[in-house]
Design an enzyme around this catalytic site. Structure first.
Site, PDB file in Angstrom:
ATOM      1  N   TYR A  76      36.489  42.264  34.233  1.00  0.00           N
ATOM      2  CA  TYR A  76      37.270  43.125  34.831  1.00  0.00           C
ATOM      3  C   TYR A  76      36.166  43.908  35.737  1.00  0.00           C
ATOM      4  CZ  TYR A  76      41.788  41.342  33.407  1.00  0.00           C
ATOM      5  OH  TYR A  76      42.684  40.574  33.286  1.00  0.00           O
ATOM      6  N   VAL A 112      47.227  43.112  41.660  1.00  0.00           N
ATOM      7  CA  VAL A 112      46.901  44.244  40.816  1.00  0.00           C
ATOM      8  C   VAL A 112      45.512  45.063  41.832  1.00  0.00           C
ATOM      9  CG1 VAL A 112      47.345  43.232  38.444  1.00  0.00           C
ATOM     10  CG2 VAL A 112      45.055  42.860  39.619  1.00  0.00           C
ATOM     11  N   ASP A 113      45.570  44.701  42.921  1.00  0.00           N
ATOM     12  CA  ASP A 113      44.436  45.299  43.698  1.00  0.00           C
ATOM     13  C   ASP A 113      44.802  46.680  44.646  1.00  0.00           C
ATOM     14  OD1 ASP A 113      45.957  44.390  45.993  1.00  0.00           O
ATOM     15  OD2 ASP A 113      44.648  42.482  46.068  1.00  0.00           O
ATOM     16  N   HIS A 128      52.232  43.158  37.887  1.00  0.00           N
ATOM     17  CA  HIS A 128      51.542  42.845  36.954  1.00  0.00           C
ATOM     18  C   HIS A 128      50.483  43.974  36.572  1.00  0.00           C
ATOM     19  CE1 HIS A 128      52.223  38.419  37.740  1.00  0.00           C
ATOM     20  NE2 HIS A 128      53.094  38.842  36.993  1.00  0.00           N
ATOM     21  N   CYS A 136      45.158  52.975  27.191  1.00  0.00           N
ATOM     22  CA  CYS A 136      44.588  53.011  25.939  1.00  0.00           C
ATOM     23  C   CYS A 136      45.386  52.142  25.065  1.00  0.00           C
ATOM     24  CB  CYS A 136      45.167  54.541  25.173  1.00  0.00           C
ATOM     25  SG  CYS A 136      44.707  54.820  23.653  1.00  0.00           S
ATOM     26  N   CYS A 156      39.067  55.922  25.013  1.00  0.00           N
ATOM     27  CA  CYS A 156      40.159  56.738  25.530  1.00  0.00           C
ATOM     28  C   CYS A 156      39.511  58.316  25.238  1.00  0.00           C
ATOM     29  CB  CYS A 156      41.364  56.687  24.827  1.00  0.00           C
ATOM     30  SG  CYS A 156      42.642  57.875  25.237  1.00  0.00           S
ATOM     31  N   CYS A 159      41.973  60.016  22.398  1.00  0.00           N
ATOM     32  CA  CYS A 159      41.984  59.427  20.924  1.00  0.00           C
ATOM     33  C   CYS A 159      40.733  58.860  20.627  1.00  0.00           C
ATOM     34  CB  CYS A 159      43.588  58.852  20.889  1.00  0.00           C
ATOM     35  SG  CYS A 159      43.284  57.256  21.430  1.00  0.00           S
ATOM     36  N   GLY A 196      52.177  34.100  49.874  1.00  0.00           N
ATOM     37  CA  GLY A 196      50.912  33.991  49.279  1.00  0.00           C
ATOM     38  C   GLY A 196      50.942  33.891  47.706  1.00  0.00           C
ATOM     39  N   THR A 197      51.939  33.271  47.444  1.00  0.00           N
ATOM     40  CA  THR A 197      52.158  33.118  45.799  1.00  0.00           C
ATOM     41  C   THR A 197      52.449  31.585  45.394  1.00  0.00           C
ATOM     42  OG1 THR A 197      53.226  33.648  43.936  1.00  0.00           O
ATOM     43  CG2 THR A 197      54.583  33.864  45.664  1.00  0.00           C
TER      44      THR A 197
HETATM   45  N1  APR Z   1      47.491  33.249  52.955  1.00  0.00           N
HETATM   46  C1  APR Z   1      48.732  32.981  52.379  1.00  0.00           C
HETATM   47  N2  APR Z   1      48.599  32.305  51.193  1.00  0.00           N
HETATM   48  C2  APR Z   1      47.500  31.870  50.789  1.00  0.00           C
HETATM   49  C3  APR Z   1      46.261  32.357  51.549  1.00  0.00           C
HETATM   50  C4  APR Z   1      46.551  32.980  52.612  1.00  0.00           C
HETATM   51  N3  APR Z   1      45.504  33.346  53.470  1.00  0.00           N
HETATM   52  N4  APR Z   1      45.130  31.693  50.947  1.00  0.00           N
HETATM   53  C5  APR Z   1      45.761  31.136  49.831  1.00  0.00           C
HETATM   54  N5  APR Z   1      46.945  31.401  49.631  1.00  0.00           N
HETATM   55  C6  APR Z   1      48.120  30.744  48.636  1.00  0.00           C
HETATM   56  C7  APR Z   1      47.554  29.380  48.022  1.00  0.00           C
HETATM   57  O1  APR Z   1      47.983  28.514  48.794  1.00  0.00           O
HETATM   58  C8  APR Z   1      48.310  29.718  46.760  1.00  0.00           C
HETATM   59  O2  APR Z   1      49.699  29.024  46.752  1.00  0.00           O
HETATM   60  O3  APR Z   1      48.123  31.790  47.741  1.00  0.00           O
HETATM   61  C9  APR Z   1      48.430  31.092  46.634  1.00  0.00           C
HETATM   62  C10 APR Z   1      47.507  31.864  45.530  1.00  0.00           C
HETATM   63  O4  APR Z   1      48.136  31.218  44.381  1.00  0.00           O
HETATM   64  P1  APR Z   1      47.684  32.143  42.711  1.00  0.00           P
HETATM   65  O5  APR Z   1      46.015  32.158  42.668  1.00  0.00           O
HETATM   66  O6  APR Z   1      48.336  31.129  41.811  1.00  0.00           O
HETATM   67  O7  APR Z   1      48.103  33.451  42.656  1.00  0.00           O
HETATM   68  P2  APR Z   1      49.480  33.874  42.384  1.00  0.00           P
HETATM   69  O8  APR Z   1      50.809  33.350  42.827  1.00  0.00           O
HETATM   70  O9  APR Z   1      49.622  35.358  42.764  1.00  0.00           O
HETATM   71  O10 APR Z   1      49.260  34.024  40.725  1.00  0.00           O
HETATM   72  C11 APR Z   1      50.457  34.571  40.119  1.00  0.00           C
HETATM   73  O11 APR Z   1      49.404  34.352  37.886  1.00  0.00           O
HETATM   74  O12 APR Z   1      46.938  34.591  37.273  1.00  0.00           O
HETATM   75  C12 APR Z   1      48.244  35.139  37.143  1.00  0.00           C
HETATM   76  O13 APR Z   1      48.766  37.347  36.941  1.00  0.00           O
HETATM   77  C13 APR Z   1      48.243  36.685  37.705  1.00  0.00           C
HETATM   78  O14 APR Z   1      49.473  37.739  39.597  1.00  0.00           O
HETATM   79  C14 APR Z   1      48.877  36.335  38.998  1.00  0.00           C
HETATM   80  C15 APR Z   1      49.781  35.412  38.677  1.00  0.00           C
END
Ligand code: APR
Length: 252
Positions: A76, A112-113, A128, A136, A156, A159, A196-197
């Site tokens: 971390y 979380v950024d 998240h 704590c 902490c 405490c 981007g997920t």
């Molecule tokens: N623009 C958009 N999407 C992108 C880019 C970009 N420049 N680069 C990569 N990606 C996509 C990838 O194709 C992928 O589908 O971002 C996605 C990232 O996927 P993960 O790494 O699985 O991230 P996320 O979906 O946020 O993960 C969910 O899982 O590990 C846990 O708690 C953690 O919040 C996280 C959660």
């Protein structure tokens, strides 16, 4: 004249922009991909250098922390460094601007950024948690660090309990506030943007499913196909740092 792929993307972006122009309530879910262009590696990217032999599933769990808090804390601290050095990119700024252009926008992030907040997005729902905060483990509240560093691990100030990052680990519950508001937004929105997920981690991934059931227009922005892609109304395949600003320009 545009080449075939660029022309198709333009046409899809035009349809997405039209949906956004007409939208009453836009719900946005972002994941690690939106911060990739800020230099923060996504979770599914192989961990590099020092951390190559670990997977996030081995480090981001309550069990890992209980077993080996030193290693989890070092990971971390490394990630905190990356986050502190990173700057919001054009995708984060485009979403902050979009919130000013539509009647109502709910932004839910799995990240979380804190980069959405730094780009000026209001009311961000941190699904998240936030990596820059400490919590704590005894009082279960966001806490200050003790100045006394003799024990090696952060303690902490109030405490003396062991501190942990204020993030949601695998197997842990989503904070109630963001969870409730995000669920209501997915029910109510008429446009849902998934940015981007990988759409693999629940309950966040379930928000798009709610929006689909409610017949919202679901738009995905991601260079790679995900489990959501076949179900989305529009898939804009590309990096969010380029697609989101282009989409915003098209909304006029
Ligand atoms: N623009 C958009 N999407 C992108 C880019 C970009 N420049 N680069 C990569 N990606 C996509 C990838 O194709 C992928 O589908 O971002 C996605 C990232 O996927 P993960 O790494 O699985 O991230 P996320 O979906 O946020 O993960 C969910 O899982 O590990 C846990 O708690 C953690 O919040 C996280 C959660």
């Amino acid at each position: 004249m545009k080449s075939g792929a660029a022309g198709v993307l333009d046409e899809l972006a035009g349809r997405a922009a039209e949906a956004l122009r007409k939208a009453r309530h836009v719900c946005v879910l972002t994941g690690a991909g939106i911060s990739a262009e800020s230099g923060i590696p996504t979770f599914r990217d192989a961990l590099t250098g020092l951390w190559a032999k670990f997977s996030p599933e081995e480090l981001a769990t309550p069990e890992a922390f209980e077993r080996d808090p030193e290693t989890v804390w070092s990971w971390y601290e490394w990630r905190r460094q990356l986050v502190r050095q990173a700057q919001p990119n054009a995708g984060h700024f485009a979403l902050a601007e979009l919130a000013r252009r539509v009647p109502c926008l709910t932004l839910v992030t799995q990240n979380v950024d804190g980069l959405h907040q730094r780009a000026g997005s209001p009311g961000v729902l941190e699904y998240h948690g936030n990596i820059l905060r400490d919590r704590c483990t005894v009082e279960q509240i966001v806490a200050e660090r003790s100045e006394d560093t003799r024990t090696g691990l952060p303690r902490c100030a109030a405490c003396g309990g062991l501190l942990r990052p204020d993030v949601v680990w695998f197997g842990e519950a989503i904070p109630a506030g963001p969870m409730t508001v995000a669920a209501a937004a997915a029910e109510d929105c008429d446009v849902f943007l998934s940015v981007g997920t990988s759409s693999l981690v629940y309950p966040a991934a379930g928000l798009a499913e709610v929006a689909l059931r409610r017949r919202a227009t679901v738009i995905e922005i991601n260079p790679n196909a995900t489990d959501l892609s076949p179900h989305a109304d529009l898939v804009l395949a590309g990096p969010s740092g380029q697609i989101l600003p282009a989409l915003l320009r098209q909304t006029g």
